[in-house]
Design a protein around this motif. Sequence first.
Motif, PDB file in Angstrom:
ATOM      1  N   LEU A  18     -32.481  33.288 -56.498  1.00 17.32           N
ATOM      2  CA  LEU A  18     -33.216  32.809 -57.661  1.00 17.32           C
ATOM      3  C   LEU A  18     -32.511  33.163 -58.970  1.00 17.32           C
ATOM      4  O   LEU A  18     -32.388  32.300 -59.852  1.00 17.32           O
ATOM      5  CB  LEU A  18     -34.644  33.359 -57.647  1.00 17.32           C
ATOM      6  CG  LEU A  18     -35.526  32.948 -58.828  1.00 17.32           C
ATOM      7  CD1 LEU A  18     -35.651  31.435 -58.926  1.00 17.32           C
ATOM      8  CD2 LEU A  18     -36.911  33.593 -58.700  1.00 17.32           C
ATOM      9  N   PRO A  19     -32.003  34.400 -59.152  1.00 16.12           N
ATOM     10  CA  PRO A  19     -31.294  34.689 -60.409  1.00 16.12           C
ATOM     11  C   PRO A  19     -30.071  33.800 -60.619  1.00 16.12           C
ATOM     12  O   PRO A  19     -29.802  33.359 -61.735  1.00 16.12           O
ATOM     13  CB  PRO A  19     -30.889  36.167 -60.258  1.00 16.12           C
ATOM     14  CG  PRO A  19     -31.893  36.732 -59.308  1.00 16.12           C
ATOM     15  CD  PRO A  19     -32.190  35.614 -58.334  1.00 16.12           C
ATOM     16  N   SER A  22     -31.361  30.223 -61.490  1.00 18.00           N
ATOM     17  CA  SER A  22     -31.917  30.221 -62.842  1.00 18.00           C
ATOM     18  C   SER A  22     -30.817  30.281 -63.889  1.00 18.00           C
ATOM     19  O   SER A  22     -30.880  29.594 -64.921  1.00 18.00           O
ATOM     20  CB  SER A  22     -32.878  31.394 -63.027  1.00 18.00           C
ATOM     21  OG  SER A  22     -33.988  31.282 -62.161  1.00 18.00           O
ATOM     22  N   PHE A  25     -29.087  26.837 -64.311  1.00 14.52           N
ATOM     23  CA  PHE A  25     -29.904  25.894 -65.070  1.00 14.52           C
ATOM     24  C   PHE A  25     -29.979  26.284 -66.548  1.00 14.52           C
ATOM     25  O   PHE A  25     -29.910  25.420 -67.428  1.00 14.52           O
ATOM     26  CB  PHE A  25     -31.308  25.803 -64.464  1.00 14.52           C
ATOM     27  CG  PHE A  25     -31.416  24.808 -63.348  1.00 14.52           C
ATOM     28  CD1 PHE A  25     -31.675  23.474 -63.621  1.00 14.52           C
ATOM     29  CD2 PHE A  25     -31.249  25.191 -62.031  1.00 14.52           C
ATOM     30  CE1 PHE A  25     -31.768  22.544 -62.602  1.00 14.52           C
ATOM     31  CE2 PHE A  25     -31.341  24.270 -61.000  1.00 14.52           C
ATOM     32  CZ  PHE A  25     -31.607  22.943 -61.292  1.00 14.52           C
ATOM     33  N   THR A  26     -30.104  27.574 -66.835  1.00 15.61           N
ATOM     34  CA  THR A  26     -30.171  28.023 -68.225  1.00 15.61           C
ATOM     35  C   THR A  26     -28.877  27.712 -68.954  1.00 15.61           C
ATOM     36  O   THR A  26     -28.893  27.228 -70.097  1.00 15.61           O
ATOM     37  CB  THR A  26     -30.487  29.530 -68.285  1.00 15.61           C
ATOM     38  OG1 THR A  26     -31.751  29.761 -67.657  1.00 15.61           O
ATOM     39  CG2 THR A  26     -30.535  30.018 -69.722  1.00 15.61           C
ATOM     40  N   PRO A  31     -33.616  25.623 -69.266  1.00 16.72           N
ATOM     41  CA  PRO A  31     -34.375  26.821 -68.871  1.00 16.72           C
ATOM     42  C   PRO A  31     -35.659  26.426 -68.158  1.00 16.72           C
ATOM     43  O   PRO A  31     -36.280  25.415 -68.489  1.00 16.72           O
ATOM     44  CB  PRO A  31     -34.659  27.513 -70.207  1.00 16.72           C
ATOM     45  CG  PRO A  31     -34.579  26.427 -71.231  1.00 16.72           C
ATOM     46  CD  PRO A  31     -33.545  25.460 -70.726  1.00 16.72           C
ATOM     47  N   ALA A  32     -36.033  27.211 -67.185  1.00 13.61           N
ATOM     48  CA  ALA A  32     -37.175  26.865 -66.332  1.00 13.61           C
ATOM     49  C   ALA A  32     -38.504  27.114 -67.028  1.00 13.61           C
ATOM     50  O   ALA A  32     -38.651  28.042 -67.817  1.00 13.61           O
ATOM     51  CB  ALA A  32     -37.110  27.681 -65.049  1.00 13.61           C
ATOM     52  N   THR A  35     -40.599  29.785 -62.195  1.00 19.42           N
ATOM     53  CA  THR A  35     -39.680  29.994 -61.079  1.00 19.42           C
ATOM     54  C   THR A  35     -40.383  30.779 -59.987  1.00 19.42           C
ATOM     55  O   THR A  35     -41.423  31.405 -60.207  1.00 19.42           O
ATOM     56  CB  THR A  35     -38.417  30.779 -61.508  1.00 19.42           C
ATOM     57  OG1 THR A  35     -38.816  32.063 -61.990  1.00 19.42           O
ATOM     58  CG2 THR A  35     -37.629  30.040 -62.585  1.00 19.42           C
ATOM     59  N   GLU A  37     -39.688  32.294 -55.523  1.00 15.20           N
ATOM     60  CA  GLU A  37     -38.822  32.395 -54.351  1.00 15.20           C
ATOM     61  C   GLU A  37     -39.697  32.698 -53.150  1.00 15.20           C
ATOM     62  O   GLU A  37     -40.489  33.639 -53.178  1.00 15.20           O
ATOM     63  CB  GLU A  37     -37.786  33.490 -54.578  1.00 15.20           C
ATOM     64  CG  GLU A  37     -36.622  33.444 -53.623  1.00 15.20           C
ATOM     65  CD  GLU A  37     -35.482  34.348 -54.082  1.00 15.20           C
ATOM     66  OE1 GLU A  37     -34.360  34.155 -53.583  1.00 15.20           O
ATOM     67  OE2 GLU A  37     -35.714  35.247 -54.913  1.00 15.20           O
ATOM     68  N   ALA A  44     -37.517  26.172 -59.201  1.00 17.02           N
ATOM     69  CA  ALA A  44     -37.715  26.183 -60.647  1.00 17.02           C
ATOM     70  C   ALA A  44     -38.286  24.841 -61.070  1.00 17.02           C
ATOM     71  O   ALA A  44     -37.979  23.807 -60.462  1.00 17.02           O
ATOM     72  CB  ALA A  44     -36.393  26.436 -61.368  1.00 17.02           C
ATOM     73  N   HIS A  46     -39.016  22.230 -64.508  1.00 20.25           N
ATOM     74  CA  HIS A  46     -38.510  21.934 -65.848  1.00 20.25           C
ATOM     75  C   HIS A  46     -39.293  20.784 -66.454  1.00 20.25           C
ATOM     76  O   HIS A  46     -39.780  19.911 -65.727  1.00 20.25           O
ATOM     77  CB  HIS A  46     -37.024  21.532 -65.784  1.00 20.25           C
ATOM     78  CG  HIS A  46     -36.143  22.574 -65.218  1.00 20.25           C
ATOM     79  ND1 HIS A  46     -35.891  22.681 -63.863  1.00 20.25           N
ATOM     80  CD2 HIS A  46     -35.457  23.579 -65.805  1.00 20.25           C
ATOM     81  CE1 HIS A  46     -35.086  23.707 -63.650  1.00 20.25           C
ATOM     82  NE2 HIS A  46     -34.806  24.267 -64.801  1.00 20.25           N
ATOM     83  N   GLN A 201     -43.559  34.844 -61.011  1.00 22.17           N
ATOM     84  CA  GLN A 201     -43.260  33.858 -62.022  1.00 22.17           C
ATOM     85  C   GLN A 201     -43.193  34.532 -63.367  1.00 22.17           C
ATOM     86  O   GLN A 201     -43.855  35.532 -63.599  1.00 22.17           O
ATOM     87  CB  GLN A 201     -44.340  32.764 -62.049  1.00 22.17           C
ATOM     88  CG  GLN A 201     -44.466  32.037 -60.729  1.00 22.17           C
ATOM     89  CD  GLN A 201     -45.532  30.979 -60.818  1.00 22.17           C
ATOM     90  OE1 GLN A 201     -45.733  30.365 -61.847  1.00 22.17           O
ATOM     91  NE2 GLN A 201     -46.207  30.737 -59.720  1.00 22.17           N
TER      92      GLN A 201
END
Length: 202
Positions: A18-19, A22, A25-26, A31-32, A35, A37, A44, A46, A201
């Motif tokens: 997940l990190p 994320s 995407f960032t 940015p989500a 998010t 897992e 995520a 958007h 989240q």
Amino acid sequence: MSWLAPNTFATFCKGLTLPTMSAIFTEAGLPALATGESSGWAWATHDAYSAPGGASGWGLARDITGYRYADRVSHPDRVETVFLASTPACECPHGQNYMVPHCAEHPFQFIYSRGGFEMTYFNFGRRRESRRAGGTADLLVRELLDAGIVGRDVPKYDTDPGFNADGTHTVRIIADHFGLPSPPLGLGPAGSSTAAAAGPQP
């Protein structure tokens, strides 16, 4: 659409933490909103129209399965994504005839990617699932046939013209096939995918 907030993208990724997902995407300017897992999937969501400079949520969901981000994952060949969009299916003149992304505002509502390629993609509702494309275009055809969503003889559409109009039945099939966690999908108690609890989240 009851399964996802309107004009939202949801990307599920298996094979990336997940990190890592994320961060990708960032860095792309996406940015989500939320998010989580669970069940082996990082996910995520958007806002479909918030990306600066035309950044594409569906394109990024495809690209992270390829070798472009291989330096961030030990086994890039094991990365796969499921992309879902609650944006409307495109009504443009070519939208019903050609399986190519024709509008930035109307990506395909379902895309399954692996190896940097869209393996299966199509839109939902009004029998749009019959127009599938990708390297494994018929990946879900057995489930769609069994549910009476596609096929030559689909009496559900004759008896109920509004059957699966928003694609909820199709999304449930996708979620169950891939074992997607929920949230973020709000499929209700009938979907077995809702049994998996999502991670923390923001």
